[in-house]
Design a protein around this motif. Structure first.
Motif, PDB file in Angstrom:
ATOM      1  N   ILE A 132      45.882  38.640  46.569  1.00  0.00           N
ATOM      2  CA  ILE A 132      45.393  38.970  44.967  1.00  0.00           C
ATOM      3  C   ILE A 132      44.867  37.835  44.423  1.00  0.00           C
ATOM      4  N   ASN A 133      45.859  36.757  44.188  1.00  0.00           N
ATOM      5  CA  ASN A 133      45.356  35.410  43.779  1.00  0.00           C
ATOM      6  C   ASN A 133      43.851  34.963  43.938  1.00  0.00           C
ATOM      7  N   GLU A 134      43.831  34.934  45.371  1.00  0.00           N
ATOM      8  CA  GLU A 134      42.495  34.377  46.019  1.00  0.00           C
ATOM      9  C   GLU A 134      41.307  35.434  45.432  1.00  0.00           C
ATOM     10  N   ILE A 135      41.654  36.726  45.420  1.00  0.00           N
ATOM     11  CA  ILE A 135      40.429  37.666  45.200  1.00  0.00           C
ATOM     12  C   ILE A 135      40.207  37.325  43.455  1.00  0.00           C
ATOM     13  N   GLU A 136      41.174  37.033  42.722  1.00  0.00           N
ATOM     14  CA  GLU A 136      40.877  37.023  41.392  1.00  0.00           C
ATOM     15  C   GLU A 136      40.326  35.524  41.069  1.00  0.00           C
ATOM     16  N   LEU A 137      40.756  34.494  41.799  1.00  0.00           N
ATOM     17  CA  LEU A 137      39.688  33.176  41.586  1.00  0.00           C
ATOM     18  C   LEU A 137      38.259  33.406  41.959  1.00  0.00           C
ATOM     19  N   LEU A 138      38.167  34.300  42.921  1.00  0.00           N
ATOM     20  CA  LEU A 138      36.807  34.572  43.578  1.00  0.00           C
ATOM     21  C   LEU A 138      35.995  35.201  42.172  1.00  0.00           C
ATOM     22  N   LYS A 139      36.742  35.978  41.662  1.00  0.00           N
ATOM     23  CA  LYS A 139      36.027  37.118  40.497  1.00  0.00           C
ATOM     24  C   LYS A 139      35.955  36.273  39.370  1.00  0.00           C
ATOM     25  N   SER A 140      36.502  35.192  39.054  1.00  0.00           N
ATOM     26  CA  SER A 140      36.488  34.466  37.841  1.00  0.00           C
ATOM     27  C   SER A 140      35.343  33.294  37.875  1.00  0.00           C
ATOM     28  N   GLN A 141      34.796  33.284  39.249  1.00  0.00           N
ATOM     29  CA  GLN A 141      33.450  32.286  39.157  1.00  0.00           C
ATOM     30  C   GLN A 141      32.222  32.936  38.618  1.00  0.00           C
ATOM     31  N   HIS A 142      31.779  32.675  37.620  1.00  0.00           N
ATOM     32  CA  HIS A 142      30.701  33.219  36.960  1.00  0.00           C
ATOM     33  C   HIS A 142      29.394  32.888  37.712  1.00  0.00           C
ATOM     34  N   LEU A 143      29.397  31.736  38.306  1.00  0.00           N
ATOM     35  CA  LEU A 143      27.977  31.349  38.814  1.00  0.00           C
ATOM     36  C   LEU A 143      27.647  31.974  40.165  1.00  0.00           C
ATOM     37  N   ALA A 144      26.419  32.887  40.001  1.00  0.00           N
ATOM     38  CA  ALA A 144      26.313  33.628  41.390  1.00  0.00           C
ATOM     39  C   ALA A 144      27.381  34.383  41.635  1.00  0.00           C
ATOM     40  N   LYS A 145      27.918  35.174  40.856  1.00  0.00           N
ATOM     41  CA  LYS A 145      29.457  35.756  41.144  1.00  0.00           C
ATOM     42  C   LYS A 145      29.037  36.890  42.371  1.00  0.00           C
ATOM     43  N   ARG A 146      28.059  37.669  42.127  1.00  0.00           N
ATOM     44  CA  ARG A 146      27.918  38.637  43.199  1.00  0.00           C
ATOM     45  C   ARG A 146      27.882  38.220  44.576  1.00  0.00           C
ATOM     46  N   THR A 147      26.751  37.326  44.440  1.00  0.00           N
ATOM     47  CA  THR A 147      26.533  36.637  45.973  1.00  0.00           C
ATOM     48  C   THR A 147      27.781  35.944  46.578  1.00  0.00           C
TER      49      THR A 147
END
Length: 396
Positions: A132-147
């Motif tokens: 979950i922590n790894e997913i949250e870290l990815l989610k928190s990345q704003h730059l090119a988030k969906r990519t």
């Protein structure tokens, strides 16, 4: 171990038997024609299972078991916001429902959960938290988030599935081990039950009350000190009738039991005929059974001895031979274990004169003296009347 669609169908059938309608992942309904609707069906079915599991697990007697389905719900909500691989999500859904059927649902039905399983559940929770922590870290990345998330979501699904399947494998292995241990324990217990056992412990004594806290305090304190001295093997106490010998013995036994150092106790009572308390016949086997309860190593040693072919007729032996076979011989294999102990373990014997006539009493005294063959960590406390001192001298 991989999740299978068959298991998902079993869970669905089980939920439907409870009156709960769960959409099938294999159903092709008009509302599921689009990719978006298909995803909703998958998510809805899995979320339903997890929400029910979270509610039911709140009452399971281990710390925070509902945290596992709640973590999975949290993960699914993150996934829902970023999109990704729906085929991977379907496989993950199957794994989650298998985890529910194999791990979470049995917890709901268990009144007592083995500590080994509690540790496995704790590890499962920790591994999920890391995912979950790894997913949250990815989610928190704003730059090119969906990519970024679209590229990594398949990997994240794989990580959660691996976590779930590792837990399933561990629980399955542990369940197999626990089942085997229970079978071994049941088999050992059946072997021990071949030996007759009298209800001779101090807790079963009738019509003879224990000492009050203020009664003969000095005597009890002195006896406890004697029992703890390494130089004493037997503590022989002499006394006339009606001086409270049994009451003192019960109090001593109770104190040792609270300290965890009462190995066994046998209180004869001639008024209780036919149950092994008015004779010496059941003394060796009862003592062996009590020692097996007190110490697991002795229990294993005794069971091994009882399973030997020449042990079938042990109860036909003379009492002296029974004592050697059932108590002294199995205990001798453990001398190395007990020699390292700084504690002393008490055996309390009371009412020897109630086991029968003078000849029976003499035989019983010989049995008691055989206990000198126990490891030095054991000490025996017993009362004798004044006229029995001569028997003791003759036996010695």
């Amino acid at each position: 171990m991989r999740a299978t669609p068959d298991n998902g169908l079993k869970i669905r059938a089980q939920l439907e038997r409870e009156g709960i309608n769960v959409p099938s992942l294999s159903e092709r309904t008009p509302s599921a024609n689009s990719k978006s609707d298909r995803k909703k069906v998958i998510m809805g079915a899995v979320i339903f299972v997890l929400e029910n599991a979270a509610d039911a697990l709140k009452f399971v007697p281990i710390p925070n078991p509902d945290a596992i389905p709640n973590l999975l719900l949290k993960w699914l909500k993150v996934y829902d916001t970023v999109g990704g691989n729906d085929d991977g999500l379907k496989e993950l859904g199957n794994d989650i429902r298998k985890a529910y059927a194999t791990v979470l649902q049995p917890l709901e039905l268990s009144e007592q959960i083995p500590p080994e399983v509690v540790r496995l559940i704790g590890g499962f929770h920790s591994d999920l938290e890391e995912q979950i922590n790894e997913i949250e870290l990815l989610k928190s990345q704003h730059l090119a988030k969906r990519t970024i998330l679209a590229a990594d979501i398949t990997k994240r699904i794989s990580g959660v599935r691996t976590c779930i399947n590792n837990a399933l494998n561990s629980v399955s292995t542990q369940a197999t081990i626990l089942t085997l241990l229970r079978e071994i324990e049941a088999s050992s217990q059946l072997t021990l039950e071949r030996l007759p056992r009298a209800a001779a412990e101090h807790t079963y004594v009738k019509s003879k009350s224990a000492c009050r806290p203020s009664t003969r305090v000095k005597i009890q304190k002195s006896l406890l000190n004697h029992l703890k001295e390494a130089k004493n093997r037997f503590v022989w106490l002499r006394g006339s009738p009606e001086i409270g010998k049994t009451a003192i013995s019960r109090s001593i036994a109770s104190t040792l039991e609270k300290e965890g150092t009462l190995a066994a106790s046998f209180f004869w009572d001639k008024s209780r005929t036919g149950v092994g308390l008015d004779s010496l016949e059941w003394f060796p086997s009862t003592l062996a059974r009590q020692l097996a309860i007190f110490n697991g190593d002795f229990k294993a040693s005794l069971v091994k001895r009882l399973r030997r072919p020449d042990s079938e007729l042990i109860l036909n032996l003379l009492p002296e031979e029974q004592m050697k076979t059932l108590v002294i011989e199995p205990m001798n294999r453990l001398r190395g274990i007990f020699s390292a102990s700084t504690q002393r373990f008490g055996i309390i014997l009371d009412g020897l004169d109630e086991c029968g006539d003078p000849d029976a009493l003499k035989s019983l005294m010989n049995l008691v003296l055989l206990l000198d063959g126990l490891p030095s960590a054991f000490v025996i406390l017993t009362w004798i009347r004044l006229h029995q001192t001569r028997l003791l001298t003759q036996s010695g």
